[in-house]
Design an enzyme around this catalytic site. Structure first.
Site: not given
Length: 528
Positions: A335, A236, A340, A476, A233, A326, A282, A310-311, A260
């Site tokens: 999502e 993006r 996060s 996308h 993409d 992203e 991730d 990440i939490e 992520g």
């Protein structure tokens, strides 16, 4: 999950209980069906007679009022007769008051065309007064023939009544089916909106998810295909690249957190832009390929990759200068990955730090595409000669992610939400707002489309943005389309008024429940 819902939420939900059709009419006609004999109400008293002829005779003998003579006296036609009967019943006239009428008939108004008594047989037969007069004269000479005619008339009236009852039964069934659908939709919305857990912290529902509860989400990002689609993409990927490479002063000697990170592409852009340290996090299995990719590009001294949410992970630093991610999903918020990012911002971002992208907007526009409506909605009216109309109730509530033709957009777009990633709170990601869409042409509105725009703005000398709207280059993310069950006629220059509510599905906080009201027609959609 705990499926308990707070008292206030329950009360609010049941306040929206749909209004169902009144059953009093059904009870009334059911009582009538139970009657075996056809009765005729007297004009002047509560007496019920067995036939119209009996009613005429009763009025003449008991009340000294000859209906036929009165009709002849006032030279009433069929409509005049109907008004005459309704006037007597409605005004509760006495025989004396009717017989005293001389010239101007008080029943001539059109308001007396409406039946004063439901199922009044005196109106249903609309008798020819001359025939009734002749019938009365023949009654004494031909009692057997008259009795036979009365029986025939009664049989015909019973048939008429049975047909009427059948029609009412069909109407009642249709109302019952509609009520059933309303209750089904109400129950479905109630379940979808029910809290899945109690005591959710300020960090939000995503932070509260256990690893096993969120496994499916991260597993989906372990497949290579989804990363290939995102990397290909160009809108993006090149927007992120241009933002970092064209603004090296933003990244020079900074510590960067990539939330992520996926294949690590943003981490490597940041390293190339001059960051002294980049930490990529991730939870999906793709992190192991990312580690190989970083080593292959000799960036392992700058980039550190950590597998985990990440939490839940522990970073090798206390604070970072920049957070990149992203995180955008369909309709921007699908999502819930922004949750996060905001969690990481509140925990790890330095006071003078920045989150990128920093600004995002969500927009709506009206769609007029009768071909798409025919393919998706009207299709169910005739499927190989069979009616499957009920399928519309299942199809319409599913939001559609697709690329729209620019020419199908029939209104000016309007921004319904601005999000500043440096200041937004998780609670602000669920919202309700009114909107107005200015129509460009005379046509039919068949759907509402949603899309988002993304901005890299703060401290940037070279600002970068991209749009996922139908007028822009395809991404996308495509667009999110909310089909209307029935098209709305619209005119150029007018505005389409509406309201939209967006919130997480309490059963699955990564999916969205979106309610759109347009012209007082409300529809709830799921995006999952």
């Amino acid at each position: 999950f705990s499926r308990a819902t707070s008292t206030s939420e329950n009360e609010e939900a049941f306040d929206e209980m749909p209004e169902l059709s009144d059953s009093e009419d059904e009870d009334a006609w059911e009582d009538e069906v139970a009657e075996n004999e056809i009765k005729v109400n007297c004009l002047f008293c509560d007496r019920l007679l067995n036939s119209v002829q009996d009613a005429f005779s009763h009025c003449k003998l008991e009340h000294h009022f000859d209906i036929v003579s009165a009709v002849q006296k006032h030279k009433l036609d069929d409509y005049g007769y109907i008004k005459f009967i309704n006037y007597i019943r409605l005004m509760k006239c006495t025989p004396e008051s009717i017989m005293s009428v001389c010239d101007t008939a008080p029943w001539n108004g059109d308001e007396f065309m409406k039946p004063a008594l439901q199922d009044d047989l005196l109106l249903q037969i609309e008798p020819d007064v001359e025939e009734l007069w002749d019938g009365q004269r023949m009654a004494a000479d031909q009692p057997d023939q008259l009795a036979e005619e009365s029986q025939t008339q009664a049989a015909l009236l019973r048939a008429q009544r049975a047909e009427e009852n059948s029609r009412r039964a069909e109407e009642a069934l249709a109302r019952a089916l509609e009520d059933l659908h309303k209750l089904k939709q109400f129950a479905q919305n109630l379940v979808m909106n029910a809290d899945v857990r109690t005591g959710v912290s300020a960090a939000g529902a995503i932070a509260e998810l256990r690893e096993d509860e969120d496994e499916a989400y991260f597993t989906s990002y372990g497949h290579y295909g989804i990363h290939e689609e995102m990397l290909k993409d160009k809108v993006r990927t090149e927007s992120y690249r241009d933002f970092m490479c064209l603004n090296p002063d933003v990244f020079k000697d900074k510590v960067v957190l990539d939330v992520g990170c996926g294949t690590g592409i943003l981490s490597m852009f940041a390293a190339r832009a001059g960051a002294k340290k980049v930490i990529g996090v991730d939870q999906s299995e793709i992190i192991y390929q990312a580690m190989d990719i970083v080593r292959s590009n000799s960036l392992e001294d700058i980039i550190t990759l950590i597998k985990g949410r990440i939490e839940e992970v522990d970073l090798p630093v206390e604070k970072v200068d920049i957070i990149i991610s992203e995180w955008m999903g369909y309709f921007l918020l699908f999502e819930s990955m922004l949750d996060s990012v905001l969690y990481a911002r509140d925990k790890y971002l330095a006071d003078e730090g920045s989150v990128y992208p920093d600004l995002c907007t969500i927009s709506l526009a009206a769609v007029g595409d009768m071909q798409k409506y025919s393919d998706r909605v009207a299709f169910w009216d005739d499927v190989y000669g069979f009616k499957m109309t009920c399928m519309k109730k299942a199809v319409v509530p599913e939001a559609v992610v697709e690329v729209l033709k620019p020419e199908t957009i029939i209104s000016e777009p309007t921004v319904i939400r601005n999000i500043n990633c440096n200041t937004a709170t998780i609670s602000e990601l669920e919202f309700s707002t009114d909107f107005s869409l200015k129509i460009r042409e005379d046509t039919q509105c068949t759907a509402i489309v949603g899309y988002f725009d993304v901005f890299f703005d703060k401290n940037c000398t070279s600002k970068v943005m991209f749009s996922t709207g139908p007028q822009s280059t395809k991404t996308h993310w495509k667009q999110t389309v909310f089909l209307l069950e029935n098209p709305l006629p619209v005119q150029s220059g007018n505005t389409l008024q509406g309201k939209i509510t967006v919130h997480k599905n309490r059963k699955d906080p990564r999916s969205l429940i979106i309610t759109i009201s347009v012209n007082d027609v409300k529809q709830t959609y799921s995006l999952q």
